[in-house]
Design a protein around this motif. Structure first.
Motif, PDB file in Angstrom:
ATOM      1  N   PRO A  40      51.072  37.739  30.738  1.00 47.67           N
ATOM      2  CA  PRO A  40      50.149  37.967  29.622  1.00 47.67           C
ATOM      3  C   PRO A  40      49.495  39.328  29.728  1.00 47.67           C
ATOM      4  CG  PRO A  40      49.247  36.413  31.225  1.00 47.67           C
ATOM      5  CD  PRO A  40      50.677  36.633  31.594  1.00 47.67           C
ATOM      6  N   GLN A  41      49.382  40.001  28.586  1.00 49.48           N
ATOM      7  CA  GLN A  41      48.718  41.298  28.533  1.00 49.48           C
ATOM      8  C   GLN A  41      47.216  41.087  28.440  1.00 49.48           C
ATOM      9  OE1 GLN A  41      50.600  44.382  28.622  1.00 49.48           O
ATOM     10  NE2 GLN A  41      51.898  42.749  29.396  1.00 49.48           N
ATOM     11  N   THR A  42      46.453  42.025  28.864  1.00 46.87           N
ATOM     12  CA  THR A  42      45.008  41.891  28.869  1.00 46.87           C
ATOM     13  C   THR A  42      44.393  42.889  27.915  1.00 46.87           C
ATOM     14  OG1 THR A  42      44.901  43.416  30.730  1.00 46.87           O
ATOM     15  CG2 THR A  42      44.901  41.066  31.236  1.00 46.87           C
ATOM     16  N   ALA A  43      43.366  42.433  27.199  1.00 39.24           N
ATOM     17  CA  ALA A  43      42.649  43.331  26.296  1.00 39.24           C
ATOM     18  C   ALA A  43      41.819  44.303  27.108  1.00 39.24           C
ATOM     19  CB  ALA A  43      41.746  42.507  25.363  1.00 39.24           C
ATOM     20  N   ARG A  44      41.575  45.456  26.565  1.00 41.30           N
ATOM     21  CA  ARG A  44      40.851  46.471  27.308  1.00 41.30           C
ATOM     22  C   ARG A  44      40.017  47.287  26.340  1.00 41.30           C
ATOM     23  NH1 ARG A  44      42.212  48.560  32.451  1.00 41.30           N
ATOM     24  NH2 ARG A  44      40.979  50.389  32.871  1.00 41.30           N
ATOM     25  N   PRO A  45      38.676  47.214  26.404  1.00 44.65           N
ATOM     26  CA  PRO A  45      37.833  47.948  25.472  1.00 44.65           C
ATOM     27  C   PRO A  45      37.802  49.429  25.813  1.00 44.65           C
ATOM     28  CG  PRO A  45      36.493  46.867  27.112  1.00 44.65           C
ATOM     29  CD  PRO A  45      37.923  46.454  27.373  1.00 44.65           C
ATOM     30  N   LEU A  46      37.132  50.196  24.930  1.00 46.98           N
ATOM     31  CA  LEU A  46      37.011  51.630  25.133  1.00 46.98           C
ATOM     32  C   LEU A  46      36.245  51.929  26.411  1.00 46.98           C
ATOM     33  CD1 LEU A  46      37.398  54.482  24.022  1.00 46.98           C
ATOM     34  CD2 LEU A  46      35.224  54.214  22.824  1.00 46.98           C
ATOM     35  N   GLN A  92      36.432  47.168  62.117  1.00 44.22           N
ATOM     36  CA  GLN A  92      37.132  46.075  61.456  1.00 44.22           C
ATOM     37  C   GLN A  92      37.284  46.393  59.975  1.00 44.22           C
ATOM     38  OE1 GLN A  92      35.378  42.215  62.197  1.00 44.22           O
ATOM     39  NE2 GLN A  92      35.370  42.494  64.424  1.00 44.22           N
ATOM     40  N   PHE A  93      38.266  45.729  59.339  1.00 42.59           N
ATOM     41  CA  PHE A  93      38.474  45.850  57.903  1.00 42.59           C
ATOM     42  C   PHE A  93      37.849  44.661  57.186  1.00 42.59           C
ATOM     43  CE2 PHE A  93      42.626  48.485  58.282  1.00 42.59           C
ATOM     44  CZ  PHE A  93      41.932  49.674  58.102  1.00 42.59           C
ATOM     45  N   ALA A  94      37.400  44.920  55.962  1.00 41.12           N
ATOM     46  CA  ALA A  94      37.023  43.875  55.013  1.00 41.12           C
ATOM     47  C   ALA A  94      37.496  44.359  53.651  1.00 41.12           C
ATOM     48  CB  ALA A  94      35.520  43.640  55.010  1.00 41.12           C
ATOM     49  N   GLU A  95      37.780  43.430  52.746  1.00 41.66           N
ATOM     50  CA  GLU A  95      38.346  43.840  51.456  1.00 41.66           C
ATOM     51  C   GLU A  95      37.802  42.960  50.334  1.00 41.66           C
ATOM     52  OE1 GLU A  95      42.576  45.437  51.272  1.00 41.66           O
ATOM     53  OE2 GLU A  95      42.770  43.492  50.277  1.00 41.66           O
ATOM     54  N   PHE A  96      37.431  43.633  49.231  1.00 40.93           N
ATOM     55  CA  PHE A  96      36.786  42.922  48.128  1.00 40.93           C
ATOM     56  C   PHE A  96      37.264  43.453  46.782  1.00 40.93           C
ATOM     57  CE2 PHE A  96      33.843  43.283  51.716  1.00 40.93           C
ATOM     58  CZ  PHE A  96      33.562  41.941  51.981  1.00 40.93           C
ATOM     59  N   GLY A  97      37.417  42.543  45.832  1.00 38.80           N
ATOM     60  CA  GLY A  97      37.660  42.891  44.442  1.00 38.80           C
ATOM     61  C   GLY A  97      36.501  42.393  43.607  1.00 38.80           C
ATOM     62  N   ALA A  98      35.858  43.302  42.883  1.00 41.12           N
ATOM     63  CA  ALA A  98      34.666  42.911  42.121  1.00 41.12           C
ATOM     64  C   ALA A  98      34.554  43.721  40.839  1.00 41.12           C
ATOM     65  CB  ALA A  98      33.406  43.091  42.973  1.00 41.12           C
ATOM     66  N   GLY A  99      35.663  43.892  40.151  1.00 39.61           N
ATOM     67  CA  GLY A  99      35.667  44.690  38.933  1.00 39.61           C
ATOM     68  C   GLY A  99      36.105  46.119  39.213  1.00 39.61           C
ATOM     69  N   ASN A 173      38.566  37.193  35.372  1.00 37.86           N
ATOM     70  CA  ASN A 173      39.294  38.407  34.988  1.00 37.86           C
ATOM     71  C   ASN A 173      38.472  39.324  34.085  1.00 37.86           C
ATOM     72  OD1 ASN A 173      41.495  37.324  36.378  1.00 37.86           O
ATOM     73  ND2 ASN A 173      42.358  36.402  34.525  1.00 37.86           N
ATOM     74  N   ARG A 174      37.184  39.393  34.362  1.00 33.98           N
ATOM     75  CA  ARG A 174      36.333  40.245  33.526  1.00 33.98           C
ATOM     76  C   ARG A 174      35.065  40.611  34.270  1.00 33.98           C
ATOM     77  NH1 ARG A 174      35.379  40.003  27.337  1.00 33.98           N
ATOM     78  NH2 ARG A 174      33.741  41.564  27.090  1.00 33.98           N
ATOM     79  N   GLN A 175      34.695  41.893  34.153  1.00 31.20           N
ATOM     80  CA  GLN A 175      33.405  42.362  34.617  1.00 31.20           C
ATOM     81  C   GLN A 175      32.846  43.292  33.544  1.00 31.20           C
ATOM     82  OE1 GLN A 175      31.517  41.416  37.269  1.00 31.20           O
ATOM     83  NE2 GLN A 175      33.127  39.877  37.518  1.00 31.20           N
ATOM     84  N   GLY A 176      31.832  42.803  32.842  1.00 28.87           N
ATOM     85  CA  GLY A 176      31.271  43.593  31.754  1.00 28.87           C
ATOM     86  C   GLY A 176      32.316  43.851  30.686  1.00 28.87           C
ATOM     87  N   GLY A 177      32.493  45.137  30.350  1.00 32.24           N
ATOM     88  CA  GLY A 177      33.469  45.499  29.336  1.00 32.24           C
ATOM     89  C   GLY A 177      34.873  45.645  29.849  1.00 32.24           C
ATOM     90  N   ASP A 178      35.070  45.523  31.150  1.00 34.04           N
ATOM     91  CA  ASP A 178      36.406  45.661  31.732  1.00 34.04           C
ATOM     92  C   ASP A 178      37.088  44.294  31.782  1.00 34.04           C
ATOM     93  OD1 ASP A 178      36.308  48.429  32.194  1.00 34.04           O
ATOM     94  OD2 ASP A 178      35.163  48.132  34.021  1.00 34.04           O
ATOM     95  N   VAL A 179      38.225  44.189  31.113  1.00 31.27           N
ATOM     96  CA  VAL A 179      38.918  42.913  30.993  1.00 31.27           C
ATOM     97  C   VAL A 179      40.349  43.052  31.507  1.00 31.27           C
ATOM     98  CG1 VAL A 179      39.650  41.080  29.420  1.00 31.27           C
ATOM     99  CG2 VAL A 179      37.538  42.347  28.967  1.00 31.27           C
TER     100      VAL A 179
END
Length: 258
Positions: A40-46, A92-99, A173-179
């Motif tokens: 599926p494609q994702t919408a993406r605002p300006l 040590q390494f740590a890894e995060f996804g948060a937008g 799958n969204r943080q603010g305006g980023d989708v």
């Protein structure tokens, strides 16, 4: 005699196809429908991630793939393998996804005990993806920040606290305006201790928010360092040259797009 007056379809009002902030007239029914993509494609605002921006970046050689870099030539087993990079001695390494990883990286840069941060892509199926690949929504990669830290000066729990405070873990799958799937909430652990701490932290956060948390907690997989212009983007000035402080302990508000 009965006269029938016909009107050319092109004389009627033409629909508009909107791309970012530009409008291009296209004749009605000019193109036949395309088949649905595999993912599926994702919408993406300006935003700064819009296609116009990536066009000129592509001309500079950023975020593009060479003609020989066909996904069919790559092995997903590499992308799905563990992150085999090694941190510096005593780190040590740590890894995060948060937008969007720009603002997330700056937040971790400011944490005392963090010695290095890198933004990149992980958890996807394509080996050596470009930014354009990730933004296509077809590779399952996530934008992440890989943090290198000294456990004697910085606890893993303190990094988790920054992670939860930096984004909304209840929006899928969204943080603010980023989708898009590349903006999903995720904690990617390197050790059983990190996994346990992440799960316990998620439970506590769930009680505080009283809303369903969609954060995924998974083993860290192959990390692909993002293009150089993404690295420390806000600390270097962002798009408009407005540098934001990466000093340890700094509490200045983070302007995500610089």
């Amino acid at each position: 005699m009965l006269l029938i007056r016909t009107t050319s379809p092109l004389a009627t009002s033409l629909p508009l196809l909107t791309l970012a902030s530009c409008h291009f007239p296209l004749p009605n029914r000019l193109f036949s429908p395309k088949p649905a993509p595999a993912f599926p494609q994702t919408a993406r605002p300006l935003s700064l991630y819009s296609p116009p921006k990536m066009n000129w970046l592509g001309k500079l050689g950023f975020g593009t793939r060479t003609p020989t870099d066909s996904p069919l030539d790559q092995s997903s087993s590499i992308a799905q393998g563990p992150d085999d990079d090694v941190p510096a001695p005593g780190q040590q390494f740590a890894e995060f996804g948060a937008g969007c990883f720009w603002g997330v990286e700056l937040a971790f840069q400011r944490v005392p005990g963090v010695s290095r941060t890198e933004v990149g892509y992980t958890q996807g199926y394509l080996h050596n993806p470009s930014y354009n690949d990730v933004c296509s929504g077809t590779t399952n990669h996530n934008e992440v920040v890989r943090v290198q830290y000294d456990p004697k000066e910085c606890s893993y729990q303190s990094l988790l606290d920054v992670f939860w405070a930096r984004h909304d873990p209840t929006t899928l799958n969204r943080q603010g305006g980023d989708v898009g799937t590349q903006y999903r909430s995720g904690i990617y652990f390197y050790t059983p201790e990190q996994e346990e701490a992440a799960l316990e932290s998620k439970e506590r956060q769930q009680e505080l928010l009283n809303r369903n948390i969609v954060t995924e907690i998974l083993p860290a997989k192959k990390f692909y360092r993002a293009e150089e212009y993404h690295q420390q983007y806000l600390a270097k000035g962002g798009r408009f040259g407005f540098r934001q402080s990466a000093d340890k302990g700094c509490n200045d508000p983070i302007r995500c797009y610089g």
